[in-house]
Design a protein around this motif. Sequence first.
Motif, short mmCIF file in Angstrom:
data_model
loop_
_atom_site.label_atom_id
_atom_site.label_comp_id
_atom_site.label_asym_id
_atom_site.label_seq_id
_atom_site.Cartn_x
_atom_site.Cartn_y
_atom_site.Cartn_z
N ILE A 191 2.58 8.53 -5.28
CA ILE A 191 1.51 7.51 -5.24
C ILE A 191 0.40 7.91 -6.22
O ILE A 191 -0.18 7.05 -6.88
N ILE A 192 0.12 9.21 -6.33
CA ILE A 192 -0.89 9.67 -7.31
C ILE A 192 -0.24 10.00 -8.65
O ILE A 192 -0.71 9.59 -9.70
N LYS A 232 -1.13 3.22 -6.48
CA LYS A 232 -2.32 3.52 -7.31
C LYS A 232 -2.18 3.02 -8.76
O LYS A 232 -2.30 1.82 -8.98
N ASN A 256 -4.22 15.77 -2.70
CA ASN A 256 -5.04 15.47 -1.51
C ASN A 256 -5.59 16.69 -0.79
O ASN A 256 -6.11 16.57 0.33
N SER A 296 0.85 -1.20 0.00
CA SER A 296 0.00 0.00 0.00
C SER A 296 0.88 1.24 0.00
O SER A 296 2.07 1.18 0.34
N GLY A 297 0.25 2.36 -0.35
CA GLY A 297 0.98 3.63 -0.36
C GLY A 297 1.49 4.01 1.01
O GLY A 297 2.60 4.54 1.16
N ALA A 298 0.68 3.74 2.04
CA ALA A 298 1.09 4.08 3.41
C ALA A 298 2.37 3.32 3.77
O ALA A 298 3.30 3.89 4.37
N THR A 302 5.41 5.00 1.94
CA THR A 302 5.94 6.25 2.51
C THR A 302 6.54 5.99 3.89
O THR A 302 7.57 6.57 4.23
N TYR A 344 -0.88 14.50 1.85
CA TYR A 344 -1.27 13.26 2.51
C TYR A 344 -0.34 12.15 2.04
O TYR A 344 -0.08 12.01 0.85
N HIS A 345 0.20 11.41 3.02
CA HIS A 345 1.14 10.35 2.66
C HIS A 345 0.72 9.00 3.24
O HIS A 345 1.57 8.13 3.46
N GLY A 346 -0.58 8.84 3.52
CA GLY A 346 -1.05 7.58 4.09
C GLY A 346 -1.30 7.75 5.58
O GLY A 346 -0.87 8.72 6.20
N GLU A 374 4.23 15.62 -1.96
CA GLU A 374 3.49 15.27 -3.17
C GLU A 374 3.91 16.33 -4.19
O GLU A 374 3.56 17.51 -4.01
N ASP A 414 6.58 11.75 -3.11
CA ASP A 414 5.50 10.79 -2.95
C ASP A 414 4.66 10.86 -4.22
O ASP A 414 3.82 11.74 -4.37
#
Length: 427
Positions: free
Chosen positions: A239-240, A265, A209, A114-116, A119, A142-144, A204, A237
């Motif tokens: 993730i997005i 993601k 987020n 997972s992204g959390a 990070t 937001y990083h999880g 990010e 980060d």
Amino acid sequence: MVSELGSQPLFEKASKLMPGGVNSPVRMFKPYPFFTQKATGSKHYDVDGNSYIDYCMAYGAIIFGHSHPPIIEAVKKKLDLGTVYGTPTEAEVQLAELITDSFPCAEMVRLVNSGAEATMHSIRLARGYTGRKKIIKFDGCYHGAHDSVLVKAGSGAASFGIPTSQGIPEDTTKNTLVVPYNSVPLLQEMFEKEGDEIAAIIVEPVIGNMGVIPPSKGYLNELRRIADQYNTLLIFDEIITGFRLAIGGAQEYYQVIPDLVTLGKVLGGGFPISAIAGKKKIMEHFSPIGKVYQAGTFSGNAISVAAAIETINELKQKKSNFYNSLEQFVIELTNSLRECISKNEMNVQINNIASMFTVFFTDTAVMNSDGARSCDNTKFMKFHSELMKRGVFFPPSQFESCFVTASHNKEDLSKTVDAAVAALKAI
Ligand SMILES: Cc1ncc(COP(=O)(O)O)c(C=O)c1O
């Protein structure tokens, strides 16, 4: 109705069995969220018999469209061979190679779920590598949902007005320094005070987020410069943004190369997988060769890896035309909305970049989290509900991005413009 119970009774039942009736807070919106029956291409179908053109797209996890046939086929082929082994596979090596070929900073890769996780472990790695404790994060990023980054976080934490979650010891959060996004002087000031103790800047590169907030011109270059000046690691980060702004993410799009990147993601094509990637000299501090411990039973499982390989291969084949056409869809959609906003003198701003956009209910440009927080959230939720009445599903919060995929077509575009113009006028 496609379920014996509709969304409302299901939500009532769910609320007795699951806190708030959902398994992730952003899924909740009033009076109750619709329950999904299925999703294919650009469409989302609920158990009450309604369909929506989807712009939530599992919060950006989907880039081709829901249930994309080649990804589903790739997964089906693997299912009969076992799903998780607890031993390494050739496919993991193949995936690591695809990631290192795509991302400029990536010389080595560690797969997680997972992204959390990504990070969290990237921060531990940065601390282990530098021997320093503190990190810098930006207000609204937001990083999880883990301890060191759940401070002034965006996404669900912003929607529910939670500056720092209960249950996180002050001993942890005192090592998280928070700075406003898009301000170089305030970041510089923080480094002048604490620079020698800062292990990493985590950011990010485009905030997704707090709604979409792109970096101002040269901002990411300044982060790189300051990080280098203080021997601090720069963690993007992505993730997005990874595989979404470009195949090599924001680092390719803005030509700024971080030390470490976190991916998730889009990477998994709809299946759970994330990754930490970065320079070899840093990554080799991970166990088993280094002293930064990191582990996971399902890390690199055969199913998610197969989906990720298929996703990257397809993106590589399609190249920049693919990203241009997603961006073109967003430009046409947001320009049509801007026309309506200016004709009707509405206090609405739209931020967009590549296949991401957010409609903000405010009269001033949104450049950071203060700007996003000053938006009229009640109006946003009315807009959201008016859109749903017209068959369009945006993520149910002012503090999220809308996402466009390859499955969104011309018909979706014109239906969405009509629905959004009508919804703006109705609120
Ligand atoms: C930028 C960013 N980082 C990390 C995460 C956490 O990812 P996950 O929900 O997979 O744990 C998210 C999730 O939305 C995100 O947007």
